[in-house]
Enzyme design. Sequence first.
Site, short mmCIF file in Angstrom:
data_model
loop_
_atom_site.label_atom_id
_atom_site.label_comp_id
_atom_site.label_asym_id
_atom_site.label_seq_id
_atom_site.Cartn_x
_atom_site.Cartn_y
_atom_site.Cartn_z
N LYS A 141 -6.02 -27.36 -77.18
CA LYS A 141 -6.16 -26.55 -78.40
C LYS A 141 -6.80 -27.38 -79.54
O LYS A 141 -7.65 -26.88 -80.28
CB LYS A 141 -4.77 -26.03 -78.81
CG LYS A 141 -4.67 -25.43 -80.19
CD LYS A 141 -5.47 -24.17 -80.37
CE LYS A 141 -5.31 -23.64 -81.79
NZ LYS A 141 -6.32 -22.64 -82.12
N LYS B 285 -5.47 -29.70 -90.99
CA LYS B 285 -4.39 -30.22 -90.12
C LYS B 285 -4.86 -30.32 -88.66
O LYS B 285 -4.67 -31.34 -88.00
CB LYS B 285 -3.19 -29.28 -90.23
CG LYS B 285 -2.04 -29.59 -89.31
CD LYS B 285 -1.63 -28.52 -88.31
CE LYS B 285 -1.94 -27.11 -88.45
NZ LYS B 285 -1.61 -26.20 -87.41
P1 NAD Z 1 0.62 -18.76 -92.07
O1 NAD Z 1 0.81 -19.85 -93.05
O2 NAD Z 1 -0.13 -17.53 -92.44
O3 NAD Z 1 2.06 -18.27 -91.53
C1 NAD Z 1 3.15 -19.10 -91.30
C2 NAD Z 1 4.43 -18.29 -91.49
O4 NAD Z 1 5.55 -19.12 -91.17
C3 NAD Z 1 4.65 -17.83 -92.95
O5 NAD Z 1 4.95 -16.44 -92.97
C4 NAD Z 1 5.83 -18.67 -93.44
O6 NAD Z 1 6.64 -18.01 -94.39
C5 NAD Z 1 6.58 -18.88 -92.12
N1 NAD Z 1 7.48 -20.03 -92.14
C6 NAD Z 1 7.25 -21.28 -92.64
N2 NAD Z 1 8.33 -22.06 -92.43
C7 NAD Z 1 9.24 -21.30 -91.77
C8 NAD Z 1 10.54 -21.54 -91.26
N3 NAD Z 1 11.15 -22.74 -91.41
N4 NAD Z 1 11.20 -20.52 -90.65
C9 NAD Z 1 10.62 -19.30 -90.52
N5 NAD Z 1 9.38 -19.00 -90.98
C10 NAD Z 1 8.71 -20.00 -91.59
O7 NAD Z 1 -0.03 -19.45 -90.79
P2 NAD Z 1 -0.94 -18.77 -89.64
O8 NAD Z 1 -2.35 -18.76 -90.08
O9 NAD Z 1 -0.28 -17.51 -89.18
O10 NAD Z 1 -0.82 -19.89 -88.51
C11 NAD Z 1 0.39 -20.09 -87.76
C12 NAD Z 1 0.11 -21.12 -86.68
O11 NAD Z 1 -0.92 -20.62 -85.80
C13 NAD Z 1 -0.42 -22.46 -87.23
O12 NAD Z 1 0.11 -23.52 -86.47
C14 NAD Z 1 -1.92 -22.35 -87.07
O13 NAD Z 1 -2.55 -23.61 -86.97
C15 NAD Z 1 -2.03 -21.53 -85.79
N6 NAD Z 1 -3.25 -20.72 -85.66
C16 NAD Z 1 -3.75 -20.02 -86.73
C17 NAD Z 1 -4.91 -19.23 -86.57
C18 NAD Z 1 -5.50 -18.42 -87.71
O14 NAD Z 1 -6.64 -17.93 -87.56
N7 NAD Z 1 -4.80 -18.22 -88.82
C19 NAD Z 1 -5.53 -19.17 -85.31
C20 NAD Z 1 -4.96 -19.86 -84.24
C21 NAD Z 1 -3.83 -20.64 -84.42
#
Ligand code: NAD
Length: 298
Positions: free
Chosen positions: A173, A242
């Site tokens: 990834k 990150k």
């Molecule tokens: P985001 O910041 O939009 O969402 C993260 C969520 O986690 C938030 O709603 C936050 O309130 C919640 N959160 C944080 N700490 C928490 C805790 N202790 N307990 C419960 N909830 C908690 O992030 P995202 O863009 O949805 O990405 C999530 C993951 O997926 C990341 O690791 C990211 O790298 C990966 N990712 C993102 C994308 C993208 O296009 N956004 C694509 C592939 C992978």
Amino acid sequence: MKKITYGFAGLGQMGSRMAQRLLKDKGSLRVFDLSPKALADLEGAGAEPAKSLKALVDEADVVFLSLPEPSTVLTVAKDIAAAVTEASRVKYIVDFSTIGPKTAVAASDVLKEHEITYIEAPVSGGTIGAADGTLALMVSCPRQDFDKLEETLKVFGNVFHVGEGYGQAQTLKLANNMLSVCAVVATGEALAMGAKAGISATKMLEVINKSSGRNTATETKYPRAVVPRTFDFGFSTMLAYKDVRLCVDESEGLGVPMMIGATVREMMAITNSCYGPDSDLTCVAKVIEHWSGVEIKG
Ligand code: NAD
């Protein structure tokens, strides 16, 4: 046979959409997020909010995670380990977050002591793939665990068993995301050059997308979020930074030089400084525009 109950923690850009797909497929879902708004949105869609992480793991057999940072996943894994009792239902934690191989191994070790199997399953395909169920899921775990979960995971997209080694899916990834962010940076440079020579970004993208330079940035990110000047593709600068940082660190640890990756990482560091961690990763185009004195538009 007892019906499996599913849970989902982390209802952000990706998690909210993935949870909605799971909810539609399974008919019920327990959800948890620190953000009351994220929780309320899923409750509005028919999910049942859990009042705490402990309640989630007590009530659900399989819990999915989609959390921002490696440190968040490790904290949540430790919190789960501290919260579970003999009465808790949770057996599998399936983690969609991008956290790098070292944290995946650490989270797995923490949970293993409590007879909970941690499955690393990072995803690619962005918010559109999350909503449409067309993500690529990269899973590494023992084959027998993969076989148990595969059918359920298919609701999110194409499921790949990368191997049995812990950390392998996360390594793959990171390699993928380094390439993806690299394309965003390189496309910005190419379109800025064209803009300076008087060629509209729309024309350049039209031609490049039928030529050998096409990539995910030319096909989706620039047409959707840079040319219309919305800078809202749905992946934050903080998360892109990150991912590339983790990739370059991992590569260095493995003894593989990553000169391009290091440059891409610095471009995200600059974007992070200029536009902040919550800005969209497509803001890197604004950095390039500023340096070149042109706007990518038209
Ligand atoms: P985001 O910041 O939009 O969402 C993260 C969520 O986690 C938030 O709603 C936050 O309130 C919640 N959160 C944080 N700490 C928490 C805790 N202790 N307990 C419960 N909830 C908690 O992030 P995202 O863009 O949805 O990405 C999530 C993951 O997926 C990341 O690791 C990211 O790298 C990966 N990712 C993102 C994308 C993208 O296009 N956004 C694509 C592939 C992978």
